[in-house]
Design a protein around this motif. Structure first.
Motif, PDB file in Angstrom:
ATOM      1  N   LEU A  24       0.838  -1.208   0.000  1.00 28.39           N
ATOM      2  CA  LEU A  24       0.000   0.000   0.000  1.00 28.39           C
ATOM      3  C   LEU A  24       0.874   1.261   0.000  1.00 28.39           C
ATOM      4  O   LEU A  24       0.547   2.252  -0.645  1.00 28.39           O
ATOM      5  N   PHE A  25       2.015   1.203   0.695  1.00 27.38           N
ATOM      6  CA  PHE A  25       2.954   2.339   0.620  1.00 27.38           C
ATOM      7  C   PHE A  25       3.414   2.513  -0.829  1.00 27.38           C
ATOM      8  O   PHE A  25       3.521   3.625  -1.331  1.00 27.38           O
ATOM      9  N   GLU A  26       3.652   1.396  -1.510  1.00 27.29           N
ATOM     10  CA  GLU A  26       4.128   1.487  -2.897  1.00 27.29           C
ATOM     11  C   GLU A  26       3.081   2.165  -3.785  1.00 27.29           C
ATOM     12  O   GLU A  26       3.430   2.954  -4.680  1.00 27.29           O
ATOM     13  N   LEU A  27       1.803   1.877  -3.505  1.00 26.28           N
ATOM     14  CA  LEU A  27       0.744   2.520  -4.297  1.00 26.28           C
ATOM     15  C   LEU A  27       0.827   4.030  -4.169  1.00 26.28           C
ATOM     16  O   LEU A  27       0.604   4.762  -5.123  1.00 26.28           O
ATOM     17  N   ASN A  28       1.106   4.511  -2.949  1.00 27.95           N
ATOM     18  CA  ASN A  28       1.181   5.957  -2.719  1.00 27.95           C
ATOM     19  C   ASN A  28       2.513   6.549  -3.165  1.00 27.95           C
ATOM     20  O   ASN A  28       2.561   7.663  -3.642  1.00 27.95           O
ATOM     21  N   LEU A  29       3.583   5.797  -2.973  1.00 31.14           N
ATOM     22  CA  LEU A  29       4.920   6.401  -3.138  1.00 31.14           C
ATOM     23  C   LEU A  29       5.617   6.007  -4.433  1.00 31.14           C
ATOM     24  O   LEU A  29       6.594   6.654  -4.822  1.00 31.14           O
ATOM     25  N   ASP A  43      10.089  13.366   3.870  1.00 27.04           N
ATOM     26  CA  ASP A  43      10.457  13.918   5.180  1.00 27.04           C
ATOM     27  C   ASP A  43       9.195  14.333   5.910  1.00 27.04           C
ATOM     28  O   ASP A  43       8.173  14.582   5.294  1.00 27.04           O
ATOM     29  N   GLY A  44       9.289  14.426   7.220  1.00 27.92           N
ATOM     30  CA  GLY A  44       8.160  14.949   8.004  1.00 27.92           C
ATOM     31  C   GLY A  44       7.158  13.862   8.327  1.00 27.92           C
ATOM     32  O   GLY A  44       7.358  12.690   8.008  1.00 27.92           O
ATOM     33  N   PRO A  45       6.040  14.284   8.961  1.00 24.66           N
ATOM     34  CA  PRO A  45       5.065  13.319   9.487  1.00 24.66           C
ATOM     35  C   PRO A  45       4.491  12.396   8.412  1.00 24.66           C
ATOM     36  O   PRO A  45       4.206  11.235   8.686  1.00 24.66           O
ATOM     37  N   ALA A  46       4.333  12.870   7.163  1.00 27.89           N
ATOM     38  CA  ALA A  46       3.734  12.026   6.117  1.00 27.89           C
ATOM     39  C   ALA A  46       4.587  10.778   5.862  1.00 27.89           C
ATOM     40  O   ALA A  46       4.082   9.763   5.384  1.00 27.89           O
ATOM     41  N   GLY A  47       5.872  10.885   6.190  1.00 27.32           N
ATOM     42  CA  GLY A  47       6.740   9.733   5.949  1.00 27.32           C
ATOM     43  C   GLY A  47       6.927   8.834   7.163  1.00 27.32           C
ATOM     44  O   GLY A  47       7.628   7.814   7.088  1.00 27.32           O
ATOM     45  N   ASP A  48       6.276   9.208   8.269  1.00 29.33           N
ATOM     46  CA  ASP A  48       6.525   8.467   9.520  1.00 29.33           C
ATOM     47  C   ASP A  48       6.197   6.986   9.409  1.00 29.33           C
ATOM     48  O   ASP A  48       6.994   6.128   9.778  1.00 29.33           O
ATOM     49  N   LEU A  49       4.988   6.678   8.899  1.00 21.90           N
ATOM     50  CA  LEU A  49       4.591   5.267   8.867  1.00 21.90           C
ATOM     51  C   LEU A  49       5.450   4.467   7.883  1.00 21.90           C
ATOM     52  O   LEU A  49       5.960   3.400   8.248  1.00 21.90           O
ATOM     53  N   PRO A  50       5.633   4.951   6.636  1.00 20.55           N
ATOM     54  CA  PRO A  50       6.517   4.189   5.736  1.00 20.55           C
ATOM     55  C   PRO A  50       7.913   3.968   6.333  1.00 20.55           C
ATOM     56  O   PRO A  50       8.476   2.871   6.234  1.00 20.55           O
ATOM     57  N   ARG A  51       8.448   4.987   6.989  1.00 18.91           N
ATOM     58  CA  ARG A  51       9.785   4.826   7.599  1.00 18.91           C
ATOM     59  C   ARG A  51       9.739   3.786   8.709  1.00 18.91           C
ATOM     60  O   ARG A  51      10.578   2.898   8.788  1.00 18.91           O
ATOM     61  N   ARG A  52       8.703   3.897   9.565  1.00 16.73           N
ATOM     62  CA  ARG A  52       8.620   2.998  10.715  1.00 16.73           C
ATOM     63  C   ARG A  52       8.497   1.550  10.278  1.00 16.73           C
ATOM     64  O   ARG A  52       9.000   0.641  10.913  1.00 16.73           O
ATOM     65  N   TYR A  53       7.793   1.332   9.163  1.00 20.09           N
ATOM     66  CA  TYR A  53       7.509  -0.046   8.774  1.00 20.09           C
ATOM     67  C   TYR A  53       8.381  -0.520   7.605  1.00 20.09           C
ATOM     68  O   TYR A  53       8.029  -1.460   6.896  1.00 20.09           O
ATOM     69  N   GLY A  54       9.519   0.165   7.404  1.00 20.70           N
ATOM     70  CA  GLY A  54      10.551  -0.398   6.530  1.00 20.70           C
ATOM     71  C   GLY A  54      10.402  -0.145   5.047  1.00 20.70           C
ATOM     72  O   GLY A  54      10.965  -0.881   4.238  1.00 20.70           O
ATOM     73  N   TRP A  55       9.635   0.892   4.667  1.00 19.60           N
ATOM     74  CA  TRP A  55       9.523   1.162   3.230  1.00 19.60           C
ATOM     75  C   TRP A  55      10.862   1.636   2.661  1.00 19.60           C
ATOM     76  O   TRP A  55      11.492   2.541   3.203  1.00 19.60           O
ATOM     77  N   VAL A  56      11.327   1.012   1.578  1.00 23.45           N
ATOM     78  CA  VAL A  56      12.424   1.552   0.768  1.00 23.45           C
ATOM     79  C   VAL A  56      11.984   1.408  -0.688  1.00 23.45           C
ATOM     80  O   VAL A  56      11.232   0.472  -1.008  1.00 23.45           O
ATOM     81  N   PRO A  57      12.406   2.320  -1.553  1.00 22.11           N
ATOM     82  CA  PRO A  57      12.007   2.198  -2.954  1.00 22.11           C
ATOM     83  C   PRO A  57      12.382   0.812  -3.475  1.00 22.11           C
ATOM     84  O   PRO A  57      13.467   0.304  -3.186  1.00 22.11           O
ATOM     85  N   GLY A  58      11.468   0.202  -4.212  1.00 15.32           N
ATOM     86  CA  GLY A  58      11.744  -1.124  -4.774  1.00 15.32           C
ATOM     87  C   GLY A  58      11.317  -2.270  -3.874  1.00 15.32           C
ATOM     88  O   GLY A  58      11.476  -3.441  -4.233  1.00 15.32           O
ATOM     89  N   ALA A  59      10.728  -1.941  -2.690  1.00 13.57           N
ATOM     90  CA  ALA A  59      10.319  -3.016  -1.761  1.00 13.57           C
ATOM     91  C   ALA A  59       9.040  -3.723  -2.200  1.00 13.57           C
ATOM     92  O   ALA A  59       8.702  -4.787  -1.675  1.00 13.57           O
ATOM     93  N   GLY A  60       8.327  -3.145  -3.188  1.00 14.03           N
ATOM     94  CA  GLY A  60       7.008  -3.653  -3.549  1.00 14.03           C
ATOM     95  C   GLY A  60       6.986  -5.106  -4.025  1.00 14.03           C
ATOM     96  O   GLY A  60       6.233  -5.922  -3.483  1.00 14.03           O
ATOM     97  N   PRO A  61       7.781  -5.465  -5.033  1.00 11.05           N
ATOM     98  CA  PRO A  61       7.650  -6.819  -5.586  1.00 11.05           C
ATOM     99  C   PRO A  61       7.900  -7.931  -4.559  1.00 11.05           C
ATOM    100  O   PRO A  61       7.152  -8.907  -4.512  1.00 11.05           O
ATOM    101  N   ALA A  62       8.906  -7.762  -3.702  1.00  7.02           N
ATOM    102  CA  ALA A  62       9.160  -8.807  -2.698  1.00  7.02           C
ATOM    103  C   ALA A  62       8.000  -8.866  -1.703  1.00  7.02           C
ATOM    104  O   ALA A  62       7.590  -9.950  -1.259  1.00  7.02           O
ATOM    105  N   ALA A  63       7.430  -7.703  -1.367  1.00  5.02           N
ATOM    106  CA  ALA A  63       6.292  -7.678  -0.437  1.00  5.02           C
ATOM    107  C   ALA A  63       5.103  -8.399  -1.073  1.00  5.02           C
ATOM    108  O   ALA A  63       4.395  -9.158  -0.408  1.00  5.02           O
ATOM    109  N   ARG A  64       4.892  -8.165  -2.355  1.00  9.73           N
ATOM    110  CA  ARG A  64       3.773  -8.844  -3.042  1.00  9.73           C
ATOM    111  C   ARG A  64       3.969 -10.357  -3.050  1.00  9.73           C
ATOM    112  O   ARG A  64       3.042 -11.127  -2.820  1.00  9.73           O
ATOM    113  N   ARG A  65       5.199 -10.767  -3.296  1.00 11.14           N
ATOM    114  CA  ARG A  65       5.464 -12.221  -3.283  1.00 11.14           C
ATOM    115  C   ARG A  65       5.141 -12.811  -1.914  1.00 11.14           C
ATOM    116  O   ARG A  65       4.626 -13.900  -1.791  1.00 11.14           O
TER     117      ARG A  65
END
Ligand SMILES: N[C@@H](CCC(=O)N[C@@H](CS)C(=O)NCC(=O)O)C(=O)O
Length: 255
Positions: A127-132, A139-161
């Protein structure tokens, strides 16, 4: 659902659940389901998803929901601690099987749904990938949840698997149980695992608006499925979710 403020809940006796306000958060819906099935009433206190939640931090030392608090005992926020609290307060109907092998199976599969790198965790990254897209957390509060839960660019395909893998695991388990003559995910009766699956299914295929009245942006996220995830969401899994809600919980969802 009616919510009180966290400060107010903190001063109350009895059972209080801190829940993400206005969102059918899967961990929160699972926690609510444990207490509902046991007929234990609770006061709901509002956490704001992704918010500062300072009063919650002051009370519990962290900001996530759900949190369960019983009288003046220390509040608990790991889902298995919440389940053990529910079992202690109302041993029947038991949601943890007595048989040790079934119990181990329940906690293993529950971790695959609710734990780190489990279905909920991986779906959240999708879901982070859908938004980002391919951007890092802002930066700032909008990024708090993705940062807290390990979002990095390119994380989508492995998460989907991972989502697809866990859906396959749950479907296989349900099929095995059907072959043994049980409609439930472990053993011969409803358990916490059925409730957990039903709650987490919402973040992959929410009930229609009449049964799950959430905001349009939230629905657009939860209801988004790539073809591979759609294919992994076997009708057996969704039928099971529906059975759990119709036979043991209440519809429409109330959050
Ligand atoms: N406490 C749960 C996890 C619950 C969880 O991940 N809650 C998220 C819902 S997306 C949350 O409230 N996040 C907001 C925050 O961490 O401030 C557990 O240990 O199993």
């Amino acid at each position: 659902m009616e919510y009180v403020e966290v400060e107010q809940a903190r001063g109350m006796p009895g059972l209080r659940l801190v829940l993400t306000r206005d969102v059918p958060g899967p961990w929160g819906e699972a926690a609510k389901a444990f207490f509902q099935v046991k007929g234990l009433p609770f006061v709901a206190a509002a956490q704001i998803g992704g918010g500062a939640n300072e009063a919650l931090r002051a009370w519990t030392g962290q900001t996530s929901a759900p949190v369960a608090a019983w009288n003046d005992e220390p509040p608990v926020w790991a889902l298995d601690d919440i389940l053990f609290l529910a079992e202690r307060l109302a041993p029947e109907p038991a949601l943890i099987p007595g048989d040790p092998a079934e119990r181990a199976l329940l906690f293993g599969l529950a971790h695959e749904i609710t734990g780190r790198d489990g279905l909920g965790w991986a779906r959240r990254l999708c879901l982070f990938e859908l938004n980002l897209g391919d951007r890092p957390a802002p930066d700032g509060p909008a990024g708090d949840l993705p940062r807290r839960y390990g979002w990095v660019p390119g994380a989508g395909p492995a998460a989907r698997r991972r989502v697809i893998e866990v859906l396959g695991l749950l479907r296989d388990q349900l099929e095995r149980q059907r072959e043994r003559g049980s409609p439930w995910m472990v053993g011969e009766r409803l358990s916490a695992l059925d409730l957990i699956w039903a709650a987490f299914a919402t973040m992959l295929a929410p009930f229609p608006h009449e049964l799950c009245p959430m905001s349009e942006p939230m629905r657009a996220l939860y209801d988004h499925r790539t073809p591979d995830v759609e294919a992994a969401l076997d009708p057996l899994l969704l039928e099971h979710r529906e059975r759990v809600y119709r036979e043991h919980l209440t519809l429409p969802l109330d959050f």
